[in-house]
Write a protein that holds these residues in place. Sequence first.
Motif, PDB file in Angstrom:
ATOM      1  N   ILE A   1       0.916  -1.190   0.201  1.00  0.00           N
ATOM      2  CA  ILE A   1      -0.013  -0.092   0.164  1.00  0.00           C
ATOM      3  C   ILE A   1       1.004   1.255  -0.144  1.00  0.00           C
ATOM      4  O   ILE A   1       1.933   1.183   0.674  1.00  0.00           O
ATOM      5  CB  ILE A   1      -0.878   0.108   1.023  1.00  0.00           C
ATOM      6  N   ARG A   2       0.378   2.114  -0.860  1.00  0.00           N
ATOM      7  CA  ARG A   2       1.019   3.504  -0.572  1.00  0.00           C
ATOM      8  C   ARG A   2      -0.010   4.417  -0.584  1.00  0.00           C
ATOM      9  O   ARG A   2      -1.072   4.516  -1.181  1.00  0.00           O
ATOM     10  CB  ARG A   2       1.850   3.894  -1.967  1.00  0.00           C
ATOM     11  N   GLN A   3       0.281   5.689   0.133  1.00  0.00           N
ATOM     12  CA  GLN A   3      -0.441   6.617   0.322  1.00  0.00           C
ATOM     13  C   GLN A   3       0.145   7.951  -0.068  1.00  0.00           C
ATOM     14  O   GLN A   3       1.169   8.377  -0.106  1.00  0.00           O
ATOM     15  CB  GLN A   3      -0.953   6.614   2.089  1.00  0.00           C
TER      16      GLN A   3
ATOM     17  N   ASP B   1       0.113   9.069   9.287  1.00  0.00           N
ATOM     18  CA  ASP B   1       1.148   9.340   8.235  1.00  0.00           C
ATOM     19  C   ASP B   1       2.352   8.518   8.512  1.00  0.00           C
ATOM     20  O   ASP B   1       3.124   8.514   7.571  1.00  0.00           O
ATOM     21  CB  ASP B   1       1.392  10.722   8.775  1.00  0.00           C
ATOM     22  N   ASP B   2       2.321   7.633   9.323  1.00  0.00           N
ATOM     23  CA  ASP B   2       3.475   6.602   9.704  1.00  0.00           C
ATOM     24  C   ASP B   2       3.070   5.236   8.737  1.00  0.00           C
ATOM     25  O   ASP B   2       3.979   4.243   8.977  1.00  0.00           O
ATOM     26  CB  ASP B   2       3.523   6.271  11.061  1.00  0.00           C
ATOM     27  N   GLY B   3       2.062   5.287   8.280  1.00  0.00           N
ATOM     28  CA  GLY B   3       1.431   4.003   7.508  1.00  0.00           C
ATOM     29  C   GLY B   3       0.552   3.129   8.192  1.00  0.00           C
ATOM     30  O   GLY B   3      -0.368   3.861   8.971  1.00  0.00           O
ATOM     31  N   LEU B   4       0.270   1.889   7.890  1.00  0.00           N
ATOM     32  CA  LEU B   4      -0.968   0.954   8.602  1.00  0.00           C
ATOM     33  C   LEU B   4      -0.185   0.570   9.744  1.00  0.00           C
ATOM     34  O   LEU B   4       0.928   0.209  10.000  1.00  0.00           O
ATOM     35  CB  LEU B   4      -1.009   0.005   7.634  1.00  0.00           C
ATOM     36  N   VAL B   5      -1.012   0.955  11.086  1.00  0.00           N
ATOM     37  CA  VAL B   5      -0.819   0.507  12.134  1.00  0.00           C
ATOM     38  C   VAL B   5      -1.880  -0.520  12.431  1.00  0.00           C
ATOM     39  O   VAL B   5      -2.945  -0.354  12.619  1.00  0.00           O
ATOM     40  CB  VAL B   5      -0.630   1.853  13.356  1.00  0.00           C
TER      41      VAL B   5
ATOM     42  N   GLU C   1       3.785   7.339  -0.877  1.00  0.00           N
ATOM     43  CA  GLU C   1       4.765   6.976  -0.036  1.00  0.00           C
ATOM     44  C   GLU C   1       4.295   5.571   0.591  1.00  0.00           C
ATOM     45  O   GLU C   1       3.231   5.441   0.708  1.00  0.00           O
ATOM     46  CB  GLU C   1       5.143   7.938   1.155  1.00  0.00           C
ATOM     47  N   PRO C   2       5.236   4.633   0.733  1.00  0.00           N
ATOM     48  CA  PRO C   2       4.952   3.291   1.341  1.00  0.00           C
ATOM     49  C   PRO C   2       4.176   3.602   2.642  1.00  0.00           C
ATOM     50  O   PRO C   2       4.823   4.329   3.419  1.00  0.00           O
ATOM     51  CB  PRO C   2       6.282   2.684   1.308  1.00  0.00           C
ATOM     52  N   ALA C   3       3.080   2.560   2.661  1.00  0.00           N
ATOM     53  CA  ALA C   3       2.227   2.625   3.857  1.00  0.00           C
ATOM     54  C   ALA C   3       2.300   1.236   4.782  1.00  0.00           C
ATOM     55  O   ALA C   3       1.964   1.047   5.801  1.00  0.00           O
ATOM     56  CB  ALA C   3       1.079   3.135   3.718  1.00  0.00           C
TER      57      ALA C   3
END
Length: 218
Positions: free
Chosen positions: A126-128, A174-178, A135-137
């Motif tokens: 996933i990219r966001q 913003d840090d990606g998938l959590v 950016e890579p998520a």
Amino acid sequence: MAKRTLIYSGAIMMVAASITACTPPEPEAEAPSVEQTSARLAMCGEGLAEGCVQSVSDTTGLIYTATEGGYDFRLLALEGGAELQSFDEEHGNAMSAPSLEDLDQDGDPELIIPDFTGNVNTVYRIRQLIDGRFEPAGEVSGLGLERDQETGLLGISSRGSAVQYAYHAYVLSDDGLVLAYELDSDLADRACVLTPGPAFDATGLDANALLTACEAAL
């Protein structure tokens, strides 16, 4: 007109050939630049497709090309086609193609890139969009990442065996998938196990309610 002249006079044919030989060849057209090529690319219809530009915002669009073992992506300015970002991603034997979906419904689409499929599960990267760039998520594995309408979390189901299934729920920051939580279910034992993730407390969800709902569905 040229064919009629050649039929009636061989001499005229020779003169015409001589004139043709003396005519300088037209100069070859210069190869179009990346910007020129991009500006003439067609827009996609419904969904992202190879070789056409899919709108990302009012001013930008995304285009991709499949390569051997991967994809090449370019983010372009819709006005003039200038390249704003380029990146590549690996691609294995996944059955589906890249797609743009606003998973968290914040107005910006996420780029979902399937990599490879094993058994029934597919690995997706996933990219966001952050500051106008993809950016890579993170990476997930399962049957397809979707937004849970009740919780607002992004969830994906996966199959471990004929009777074992898992569900992973994520928060997209913003840090990606959590990871919010993992919910494992066993049809044979009619049991569910919930494992909270780093984002679980922030979701405000009730662990017992999730387990009750899971067991009721078995």
